[in-house]
Design a protein around this motif. Structure first.
Motif, PDB file in Angstrom:
ATOM      1  N   ILE A  20       0.834  -1.201   0.000  1.00  0.00           N
ATOM      2  CA  ILE A  20       0.000   0.000   0.000  1.00  0.00           C
ATOM      3  C   ILE A  20       0.869   1.252   0.000  1.00  0.00           C
ATOM      4  CG2 ILE A  20      -1.805   1.279   1.236  1.00  0.00           C
ATOM      5  CD1 ILE A  20      -2.676  -1.550   0.324  1.00  0.00           C
ATOM      6  N   ILE A  21       0.620   2.108  -0.970  1.00  0.00           N
ATOM      7  CA  ILE A  21       1.287   3.408  -1.019  1.00  0.00           C
ATOM      8  C   ILE A  21       0.205   4.474  -1.048  1.00  0.00           C
ATOM      9  CG2 ILE A  21       2.724   4.981  -2.364  1.00  0.00           C
ATOM     10  CD1 ILE A  21       4.270   2.595  -3.364  1.00  0.00           C
ATOM     11  N   ASN A  22       0.242   5.341  -0.067  1.00  0.00           N
ATOM     12  CA  ASN A  22      -0.672   6.482  -0.039  1.00  0.00           C
ATOM     13  C   ASN A  22       0.121   7.726  -0.424  1.00  0.00           C
ATOM     14  OD1 ASN A  22      -3.240   5.402   0.789  1.00  0.00           O
ATOM     15  ND2 ASN A  22      -2.247   4.912   2.718  1.00  0.00           N
ATOM     16  N   VAL A  23      -0.284   8.341  -1.516  1.00  0.00           N
ATOM     17  CA  VAL A  23       0.368   9.575  -1.956  1.00  0.00           C
ATOM     18  C   VAL A  23      -0.432  10.779  -1.476  1.00  0.00           C
ATOM     19  CG1 VAL A  23       1.639   8.558  -3.879  1.00  0.00           C
ATOM     20  CG2 VAL A  23      -0.690   9.335  -4.259  1.00  0.00           C
ATOM     21  N   SER A  24      -1.200  10.543  -0.439  1.00  0.00           N
ATOM     22  CA  SER A  24      -2.035  11.585   0.168  1.00  0.00           C
ATOM     23  C   SER A  24      -1.431  11.975   1.522  1.00  0.00           C
ATOM     24  CB  SER A  24      -3.465  11.067   0.355  1.00  0.00           C
ATOM     25  OG  SER A  24      -3.453   9.816   1.015  1.00  0.00           O
ATOM     26  N   ILE A  33       2.525   6.904   3.886  1.00  0.00           N
ATOM     27  CA  ILE A  33       2.567   8.103   3.042  1.00  0.00           C
ATOM     28  C   ILE A  33       3.919   8.220   2.348  1.00  0.00           C
ATOM     29  CG2 ILE A  33       2.426  10.620   2.999  1.00  0.00           C
ATOM     30  CD1 ILE A  33       0.620  10.392   5.515  1.00  0.00           C
ATOM     31  N   LYS A  34       3.866   8.284   1.034  1.00  0.00           N
ATOM     32  CA  LYS A  34       5.058   8.468   0.204  1.00  0.00           C
ATOM     33  C   LYS A  34       4.685   9.503  -0.852  1.00  0.00           C
ATOM     34  CE  LYS A  34       6.710   5.005   2.475  1.00  0.00           C
ATOM     35  NZ  LYS A  34       7.369   5.294   3.709  1.00  0.00           N
ATOM     36  N   THR A  35       5.330  10.639  -0.813  1.00  0.00           N
ATOM     37  CA  THR A  35       4.913  11.718  -1.717  1.00  0.00           C
ATOM     38  C   THR A  35       5.984  12.158  -2.713  1.00  0.00           C
ATOM     39  OG1 THR A  35       5.489  13.370  -0.059  1.00  0.00           O
ATOM     40  CG2 THR A  35       3.184  12.628  -0.111  1.00  0.00           C
ATOM     41  N   THR A  36       7.228  11.750  -2.502  1.00  0.00           N
ATOM     42  CA  THR A  36       8.270  12.153  -3.450  1.00  0.00           C
ATOM     43  C   THR A  36       8.595  10.991  -4.387  1.00  0.00           C
ATOM     44  OG1 THR A  36      10.171  11.428  -2.122  1.00  0.00           O
ATOM     45  CG2 THR A  36       9.282  13.655  -1.674  1.00  0.00           C
ATOM     46  N   LYS A  37       9.187  11.341  -5.514  1.00  0.00           N
ATOM     47  CA  LYS A  37       9.557  10.325  -6.509  1.00  0.00           C
ATOM     48  C   LYS A  37      10.465   9.263  -5.893  1.00  0.00           C
ATOM     49  CE  LYS A  37      11.523   9.784 -11.102  1.00  0.00           C
ATOM     50  NZ  LYS A  37      12.013  10.454 -12.304  1.00  0.00           N
ATOM     51  N   ASN A  38      11.471   9.692  -5.131  1.00  0.00           N
ATOM     52  CA  ASN A  38      12.398   8.737  -4.516  1.00  0.00           C
ATOM     53  C   ASN A  38      11.721   7.865  -3.469  1.00  0.00           C
ATOM     54  OD1 ASN A  38      14.626   9.375  -6.060  1.00  0.00           O
ATOM     55  ND2 ASN A  38      15.393  10.905  -4.618  1.00  0.00           N
ATOM     56  N   VAL A  57      -2.315   2.008  -4.953  1.00  0.00           N
ATOM     57  CA  VAL A  57      -2.024   3.437  -4.821  1.00  0.00           C
ATOM     58  C   VAL A  57      -3.293   4.197  -4.464  1.00  0.00           C
ATOM     59  CG1 VAL A  57      -1.100   5.481  -5.964  1.00  0.00           C
ATOM     60  CG2 VAL A  57      -0.251   3.228  -6.601  1.00  0.00           C
ATOM     61  N   GLY A  58      -3.226   4.953  -3.377  1.00  0.00           N
ATOM     62  CA  GLY A  58      -4.341   5.798  -2.972  1.00  0.00           C
ATOM     63  C   GLY A  58      -3.921   7.255  -2.968  1.00  0.00           C
ATOM     64  N   GLY A  59      -4.788   8.112  -3.474  1.00  0.00           N
ATOM     65  CA  GLY A  59      -4.463   9.531  -3.568  1.00  0.00           C
ATOM     66  C   GLY A  59      -5.297  10.427  -2.678  1.00  0.00           C
ATOM     67  N   MET A  60      -6.238   9.820  -1.931  1.00  0.00           N
ATOM     68  CA  MET A  60      -7.069  10.601  -1.019  1.00  0.00           C
ATOM     69  C   MET A  60      -7.416   9.725   0.178  1.00  0.00           C
ATOM     70  SD  MET A  60     -10.807  12.410  -1.564  1.00  0.00           S
ATOM     71  CE  MET A  60     -11.772  10.904  -1.580  1.00  0.00           C
ATOM     72  N   SER A  61      -7.199  10.250   1.362  1.00  0.00           N
ATOM     73  CA  SER A  61      -7.550   9.495   2.564  1.00  0.00           C
ATOM     74  C   SER A  61      -9.065   9.327   2.626  1.00  0.00           C
ATOM     75  CB  SER A  61      -7.069  10.223   3.813  1.00  0.00           C
ATOM     76  OG  SER A  61      -7.471   9.506   4.955  1.00  0.00           O
ATOM     77  N   THR A  62      -9.486   8.143   3.032  1.00  0.00           N
ATOM     78  CA  THR A  62     -10.918   7.865   3.166  1.00  0.00           C
ATOM     79  C   THR A  62     -11.290   7.545   4.606  1.00  0.00           C
ATOM     80  OG1 THR A  62     -10.495   5.585   2.505  1.00  0.00           O
ATOM     81  CG2 THR A  62     -11.246   7.107   0.783  1.00  0.00           C
TER      82      THR A  62
END
Length: 180
Positions: A20-24, A33-38, A57-62
């Motif tokens: 699970i990767i959350n970009v939110s 939470i992982k928000t940078t390219k690296n 990949v999730g882009g918004m917390s629910t």
């Protein structure tokens, strides 16, 4: 035997691992939470090395107890940017965690194979059309807008049956559906 992105799920394969990767940044589980390219690239490679079968990949917390709604445009940008990074790091199937049809379309157009809809296709009425057109593999969750009381097991089964009915109405094979 059900499959997600051609990977057998259930039966002789009762356990599969979804990274699970959350970009939110507003996500409730801070370690995801992982928000940078690296961060995204390194996390995906680590997940693959540890045996993940899929990347979600999730882009918004629910989180139901947080006020975390963001625009569809912001969610889509977060997710599509992450998908491109993931595709450059691994060939693992990508699952998109969204309940918004427009976001799902953009992710599926980029090659995501799995739609993980925590609303069980109940949040966005257009999601049925997306499923009908793109025929993604589905992960459907038990979802209710109101607090579930009483016999929670029975109610969860009812909620999942409602989502299965919606999915079947889109013409998708039950072999492409996994219940969460």
């Amino acid at each position: 035997m059900n499959k997600l992105a051609s990977i057998p799920v259930g039966g002789a394969h009762p356990v599969r691992i979804m990274g699970i990767i959350n970009v939110s940044p507003e996500s409730f589980y801070k370690k995801s939470i992982k928000t940078t390219k690296n961060e995204i690239a390194n996390t995906v490679k680590n997940m693959e090395d540890l045996g993940a079968n899929f990347i979600d990949v999730g882009g918004m917390s629910t989180a139901p107890y947080l006020s975390t709604v963001i625009s569809e445009k912001t969610e889509a940008k977060r997710i599509t940017d992450a998908i491109k990074i993931i595709q450059n790091k691994t060939n693992l199937p990508i699952s998109i965690d969204t309940c918004r049809a427009s976001v799902a379309v953009q992710a599926l157009e980029l090659g995501s194979q799995i739609l993980n809809d925590i609303s069980g296709l109940k949040y966005d009425r257009q999601m049925i059309d997306v499923v009908r057109i793109y025929q993604p593999d589905l992960i459907l969750c038990a979802f209710s807008k109101s607090l579930v009381t009483g016999n929670q097991v029975k109610k969860t089964k009812e909620l999942l049956m409602q989502s299965l009915k919606l999915a079947k109405a889109s013409g998708i094979s039950t072999k492409k559906i996994v219940l969460d």
